[in-house]
Write a protein that holds these residues in place. Structure first.
Motif, PDB file in Angstrom:
ATOM      1  N   CYS A  49      40.701 -13.904  27.125  1.00  0.00           N
ATOM      2  CA  CYS A  49      39.982 -12.814  27.797  1.00  0.00           C
ATOM      3  C   CYS A  49      40.497 -12.666  29.226  1.00  0.00           C
ATOM      4  CB  CYS A  49      38.482 -13.085  27.810  1.00  0.00           C
ATOM      5  SG  CYS A  49      37.733 -12.909  26.183  1.00  0.00           S
ATOM      6  N   TYR A  87      35.606  -8.000  30.492  1.00  0.00           N
ATOM      7  CA  TYR A  87      36.790  -8.737  30.055  1.00  0.00           C
ATOM      8  C   TYR A  87      37.360  -8.070  28.813  1.00  0.00           C
ATOM      9  CZ  TYR A  87      35.887 -12.934  32.912  1.00  0.00           C
ATOM     10  OH  TYR A  87      35.723 -13.817  33.943  1.00  0.00           O
ATOM     11  N   ILE A 120      34.289 -18.525  29.301  1.00  0.00           N
ATOM     12  CA  ILE A 120      35.091 -17.341  28.972  1.00  0.00           C
ATOM     13  C   ILE A 120      36.353 -17.811  28.247  1.00  0.00           C
ATOM     14  CG2 ILE A 120      36.283 -15.307  29.903  1.00  0.00           C
ATOM     15  CD1 ILE A 120      33.239 -15.359  30.526  1.00  0.00           C
ATOM     16  N   TRP A 163      36.260  -5.868  24.025  1.00  0.00           N
ATOM     17  CA  TRP A 163      35.581  -6.182  25.274  1.00  0.00           C
ATOM     18  C   TRP A 163      34.572  -7.303  25.131  1.00  0.00           C
ATOM     19  CZ3 TRP A 163      35.551  -0.662  24.125  1.00  0.00           C
ATOM     20  CH2 TRP A 163      34.653  -0.327  23.094  1.00  0.00           C
ATOM     21  N   SER A 164      34.320  -7.948  26.249  1.00  0.00           N
ATOM     22  CA  SER A 164      33.205  -8.878  26.398  1.00  0.00           C
ATOM     23  C   SER A 164      32.773  -8.789  27.848  1.00  0.00           C
ATOM     24  CB  SER A 164      33.597 -10.303  25.993  1.00  0.00           C
ATOM     25  OG  SER A 164      34.724 -10.746  26.720  1.00  0.00           O
ATOM     26  N   CYS A 214      38.780  -1.213  27.607  1.00  0.00           N
ATOM     27  CA  CYS A 214      37.814  -1.781  28.557  1.00  0.00           C
ATOM     28  C   CYS A 214      37.584  -0.869  29.758  1.00  0.00           C
ATOM     29  CB  CYS A 214      38.257  -3.172  28.997  1.00  0.00           C
ATOM     30  SG  CYS A 214      38.127  -4.379  27.660  1.00  0.00           S
ATOM     31  N   GLN A 222      40.144  -8.716  25.452  1.00  0.00           N
ATOM     32  CA  GLN A 222      40.899  -9.688  24.659  1.00  0.00           C
ATOM     33  C   GLN A 222      42.375  -9.319  24.755  1.00  0.00           C
ATOM     34  OE1 GLN A 222      39.115  -9.368  20.806  1.00  0.00           O
ATOM     35  NE2 GLN A 222      37.114  -9.990  21.582  1.00  0.00           N
ATOM     36  N   SER A 223      43.107 -10.118  25.534  1.00  0.00           N
ATOM     37  CA  SER A 223      44.481  -9.767  25.896  1.00  0.00           C
ATOM     38  C   SER A 223      45.471  -9.830  24.738  1.00  0.00           C
ATOM     39  CB  SER A 223      44.966 -10.667  27.032  1.00  0.00           C
ATOM     40  OG  SER A 223      44.986 -12.021  26.612  1.00  0.00           O
ATOM     41  N   LYS A 258      36.291 -19.325  34.616  1.00  0.00           N
ATOM     42  CA  LYS A 258      36.258 -19.163  33.165  1.00  0.00           C
ATOM     43  C   LYS A 258      35.605 -20.373  32.480  1.00  0.00           C
ATOM     44  CE  LYS A 258      39.497 -16.328  31.317  1.00  0.00           C
ATOM     45  NZ  LYS A 258      40.812 -15.891  30.859  1.00  0.00           N
TER      46      LYS A 258
END
Length: 184
Positions: free
Chosen positions: A157, A102, A153, A45-46, A114, A104-105, A148
């Protein structure tokens, strides 16, 4: 407040007192979010924090225009089409604060992790008298390149949970829930 009371009384709040939530409080909520379960201890996460009502109004307009232009691609939004065309409608309900979670995909379970972090934030906020709403309508706008880039970003993300928050103006009734389906 007991944890079970927070869980049982959690509501989606869209009307807030005209009182800014201090950034330090938001940082604490985010920290509590990071204590969520996380697959393989990846913690993917972020968080983006915006504390500016006018900035959120601008982002709302960007989102509404995008949704209207792509409404045929977004059948789950179709029944709300009039809202998105209404110049008075604000996706963020005039809130002054948003936390965008967000993920991390490139990590397979980023959404699950998340979502768990988001629920921690929402529950911890209620304990402090802060109401929240997870704004599903804003899921696309925070992944747009213009947003983004503005907030630095990373490309990998992806938005999981845009959460508006503010001090509760009026306590809502506890939600009614249907009985859980349990298989044995």
């Amino acid at each position: 407040m007991e944890v079970k009371d927070c869980i049982k009384s959690r509501r989606s709040y869209r009307k807030f007192l005209d009182k800014k939530v201090d950034f330090e409080v938001i940082e604490e909520l985010i920290e509590l979010g990071t204590y969520a379960p996380t697959a393989q201890y990846k913690q993917p996460w972020s968080f983006l924090v915006i504390q500016d009502k006018e900035e959120l109004r601008i982002i709302s307009e960007i989102a509404k225009e995008d949704i209207v232009n792509r409404i045929d691609e977004l059948p789950h939004f179709k029944s709300y089409e009039k809202w998105f065309s209404d110049p008075e409608y604000n996706l963020f309900y005039e809130a002054e604060n948003v936390i965008v979670v967000y993920g991390q995909s490139d990590f397979y379970w980023f959404k699950e992790d998340c979502c768990a972090a988001s629920q921690n934030i929402i529950t911890a906020a209620l304990d402090k008298g802060i109401g929240t709403t997870w704004v599903g309508f804003a899921e696309y706008v925070f992944d747009m390149p213009v947003i983004k880039e503005k907030y630095n970003i990373p490309e990998n993300c992806k938005t999981v949970a845009p959460i508006i928050l503010g001090y509760i103006d009026e306590k809502l009734k506890d939600p009614k829930r249907k009985k859980a389906t349990i298989y044995r």
